[in-house]
Design an enzyme around this catalytic site. Structure first.
Site, mmCIF file in Angstrom:
data_model
loop_
_atom_site.group_PDB
_atom_site.id
_atom_site.type_symbol
_atom_site.label_atom_id
_atom_site.label_comp_id
_atom_site.label_asym_id
_atom_site.label_seq_id
_atom_site.Cartn_x
_atom_site.Cartn_y
_atom_site.Cartn_z
ATOM 1 N N ASP A 105 0.861 -1.183 0.000
ATOM 2 C CA ASP A 105 0.000 0.000 0.000
ATOM 3 C C ASP A 105 0.893 1.227 0.000
ATOM 4 O O ASP A 105 1.968 1.230 0.602
ATOM 5 C CB ASP A 105 -0.899 0.022 1.235
ATOM 6 N N ASP A 144 -7.181 -1.175 -4.502
ATOM 7 C CA ASP A 144 -8.190 -0.712 -3.548
ATOM 8 C C ASP A 144 -9.069 0.379 -4.151
ATOM 9 O O ASP A 144 -10.283 0.408 -3.922
ATOM 10 C CB ASP A 144 -7.519 -0.183 -2.274
#
Length: 186
Positions: free
Chosen positions: A144, A157
């Site tokens: 991430d 995401d």
């Protein structure tokens, strides 16, 4: 000697495959496939970039305080929840991918094609990390780097979020995968 059954007969030139697999679904299946593939490729390329350029570095302010680039390896789901359930998250992603791919042959609506393509691309993007990254197969930590304040995510995401919005929108509009308005039974 050979007996034909009425349910097995087809008119001359008619397809023996179910109607949902006919030529009418091809542009939508193509859209679905290109969206899913595009999301997956962009997700993986940006994660490679993040590992190369952001790992071990301080956060980079892009649009403070709205967006920063912060490298994180996430063993769990959104907001870091479910860190001990990495294998379960991997199995759920595989199940989602199978269901979405099976549904794709019935697509006759551009909105659904895009929404399901985003869903598949996002699911497979994070699943790729779970399979290929440390510490182990199906236990890999997701890369991430898009820091939105309380949430640090990735391109997969973002795709999953847009997929949810599109799927809810098509559902609330009463549009089925086949592009037809779903009639209320009431």
């Amino acid at each position: 000697m050979w007996e034909t059954r009425p349910d097995m007969e087809a008119a001359r030139g008619a397809s023996l495959t179910p109607a949902e697999d006919g030529p009418g679904s091809r542009p939508y299946v193509l859209t679905f496939t290109l969206v899913a593939l595009g999301v997956w490729v962009i997700d993986q390329l940006t994660k490679l970039w993040a590992v190369d350029r952001l790992q071990g570095e301080p956060s980079i302010e892009v649009l403070p305080p709205v967006l920063n680039l912060t490298f994180v390896r996430n063993p769990g789901a959104a907001f870091g929840m479910g860190t001990s359930m990495t294998v379960v998250l991997s199995i759920v992603a595989v199940a989602v991918a199978v269901v979405v791919v099976r549904a794709a042959s019935r697509l006759r609506d551009r909105g659904w094609a895009i929404g399901l393509g985003l869903l598949l691309g996002g699911a497979i993007g994070n699943l790729t990390d779970r399979i290929l990254r440390e510490p182990a197969v199906l236990r890999g930590h997701v890369v991430d780097f898009l820091d939105y304040g309380p949430f640090v995510g990735n391109v997969a995401d973002v795709a999953l979020t847009f997929a949810a919005v599109i799927i809810v929108w098509r559902t609330l509009r009463g549009v089925g995968l086949d592009g037809q308005k779903v009639e209320d039974d009431a």
